[in-house]
Scaffold this motif. Structure first.
Motif, mmCIF file in Angstrom:
data_model
loop_
_atom_site.group_PDB
_atom_site.id
_atom_site.type_symbol
_atom_site.label_atom_id
_atom_site.label_comp_id
_atom_site.label_asym_id
_atom_site.label_seq_id
_atom_site.Cartn_x
_atom_site.Cartn_y
_atom_site.Cartn_z
ATOM 1 N N ALA A 40 0.838 -1.202 0.000
ATOM 2 C CA ALA A 40 0.000 0.000 0.000
ATOM 3 C C ALA A 40 0.875 1.254 0.000
ATOM 4 C CB ALA A 40 -0.927 -0.008 1.221
ATOM 5 N N GLU A 41 2.016 1.189 0.675
ATOM 6 C CA GLU A 41 2.921 2.338 0.720
ATOM 7 C C GLU A 41 3.511 2.616 -0.663
ATOM 8 O OE1 GLU A 41 2.096 0.866 4.581
ATOM 9 O OE2 GLU A 41 2.973 -0.209 2.864
ATOM 10 N N ALA A 45 2.919 6.031 -2.950
ATOM 11 C CA ALA A 45 4.034 6.809 -3.489
ATOM 12 C C ALA A 45 3.919 6.957 -5.002
ATOM 13 C CB ALA A 45 5.359 6.137 -3.122
ATOM 14 N N LEU A 46 3.503 5.899 -5.679
ATOM 15 C CA LEU A 46 3.347 5.946 -7.127
ATOM 16 C C LEU A 46 2.262 6.943 -7.519
ATOM 17 C CD1 LEU A 46 4.096 4.669 -9.909
ATOM 18 C CD2 LEU A 46 2.205 3.091 -9.531
ATOM 19 N N LEU A 47 1.123 6.885 -6.846
ATOM 20 C CA LEU A 47 0.020 7.790 -7.167
ATOM 21 C C LEU A 47 0.396 9.232 -6.848
ATOM 22 C CD1 LEU A 47 -3.109 5.782 -5.917
ATOM 23 C CD2 LEU A 47 -2.103 5.855 -8.206
ATOM 24 N N SER A 130 -0.758 -4.625 -7.817
ATOM 25 C CA SER A 130 -1.873 -4.895 -6.906
ATOM 26 C C SER A 130 -1.427 -5.232 -5.497
ATOM 27 C CB SER A 130 -2.729 -6.044 -7.459
ATOM 28 O OG SER A 130 -1.965 -7.240 -7.515
ATOM 29 N N GLY A 131 -2.353 -5.022 -4.575
ATOM 30 C CA GLY A 131 -2.203 -5.437 -3.187
ATOM 31 C C GLY A 131 -3.554 -5.949 -2.729
ATOM 32 N N LEU A 132 -3.647 -7.210 -2.345
ATOM 33 C CA LEU A 132 -4.945 -7.841 -2.103
ATOM 34 C C LEU A 132 -5.574 -7.454 -0.770
ATOM 35 C CD1 LEU A 132 -4.303 -11.381 -3.611
ATOM 36 C CD2 LEU A 132 -5.438 -9.413 -4.648
#
Length: 331
Positions: A40-41, A45-47, A130-132
């Motif tokens: 999620a981190e 950061a990407l967004l 993705s992160g589930l």
């Protein structure tokens, strides 16, 4: 019993970004295409570092399928787990707005709702990060209190097939008399846990959705496409293999049906194409259509979503698709 579909999958929030090849090369290791797990981190950061438009929509493969299936007037519900957060509420609202029964959707206070960042390059190819999150935190009690008896078909995401609780869920669904449909979803995942997918096929899958890359990953030693078709036909009573612009193939026993893709489509983004194909195919089954017609409906639905960015149609496009599908079913 009327046809009722239960989707079992990861409730995700999709973030769609139009990016250049240079942005992709600088931000995402491993090159273009496929799906990679990030935290999620890393997602945040990407967004935060992206200056273009970011589209936020509800996602998840099985959820995409049941949403469009329900929007076409099919009876559908969804089983999965979100976080007890704003993204989770956003996801639930998207289900109910499409007419999906949300009583099988549970929430988790300890984990955030999962996500998928789709990076779309000018050639319409997408790279998924993705992160589930909460979606993989299914407990025995979640499965224990789920009643499968009202469903004719349970559609399972390949993304969740590595989870230990999946065997219990499938056993309970089979005991309730449900047909089990499996979407392989991702060729990299199939290659990574190939023995698991083969074990699931041997345990009894009634309907398989896959694309050419996924089938090749399932049978890497096969001499070619024809042999892969023979191999999967021996394991699954009904298999649908998608080949993008080259159409799809429906395998049923000794029958092989070739289904054309829709022509003259301006492809914007391939995100959700397989999910929408599955929705159209399953909708055809729910209406008693023959397998060639089911494949045709799958192609029509897939064509509708690849014209836009993301995997959610606006009302105008959804109404257009609904009318086309209804006309096709009546022919």
């Amino acid at each position: 019993m009327s046809f009722k579909l239960l989707g079992v999958g990861s409730p995700l929030i999709d973030f769609s970004l139009d990016v250049t090849d240079s942005f992709l090369a600088g931000k995402v290791p491993g090159g273009k295409g496929g799906t990679r797990n990030i935290t999620a981190e890393e997602k945040n950061a990407l967004l935060a570092g992206f200056t273009g438009r970011i589209s936020r929509t509800p996602g998840g493969s099985a959820a995409n399928t049941v949403r469009i299936f329900a929007a076409l007037s099919g009876q559908a519900a969804f089983f999965g787990k979100t976080g007890d957060d704003d993204d989770g509420r956003f996801f639930r609202d998207s289900l109910t707005a499409a007419g999906v029964d949300d009583r099988w959707l549970v929430s988790d206070r300890d984990h955030a709702t999962g996500f998928c960042v789709s990076l779309i390059t000018p050639d319409a190819e997408r790279t998924m990060l993705s992160g589930l999150g909460a979606s993989v935190k299914i407990s025995d009690s979640d499965i224990g209190r789920t009643d499968f008896s009202g469903f004719s078909t349970v559609l399972v995401e390949g993304y969740l097939c590595g989870e230990k609780w999946m065997d219990e869920l499938l056993a309970k669904a089979r005991a309730a008399g449900c047909r089990i449909a499996l979407d392989l979803n991702n060729f990299e995942l199939v290659a990574k846990i190939r023995p698991r997918f083969r074990q699931l096929l041997e345990s009894g899958i009634d309907l398989l959705f896959a694309n050419g890359q996924e089938l090749a990953a399932l049978y890497p030693d096969a001499s070619g496409e024809a042999e892969r078709h023979r191999l999967i036909s021996r394991q699954v009573p009904l298999a649908v293999i998608k080949y993008g612009k080259d159409g799809s193939i429906v395998l049923h026993g000794n029958d092989l049906l070739r289904i054309d893709a829709e022509k003259n489509i301006c492809v914007r983004d391939t995100t959700g194409a397989g999910d929408f194909y599955a929705a159209g195919f399953l909708y055809g089954l729910s209406r008693g259509a023959d397998l060639r017609k089911c494949g045709r409906l799958g192609s029509v639905c897939a064509a509708a979503i690849i014209r836009i960015t993301g995997a959610v149609l606006d009302k105008e496009e959804l109404d257009k698709l609904y009318n086309i599908i209804k006309r096709e079913v009546e022919l």
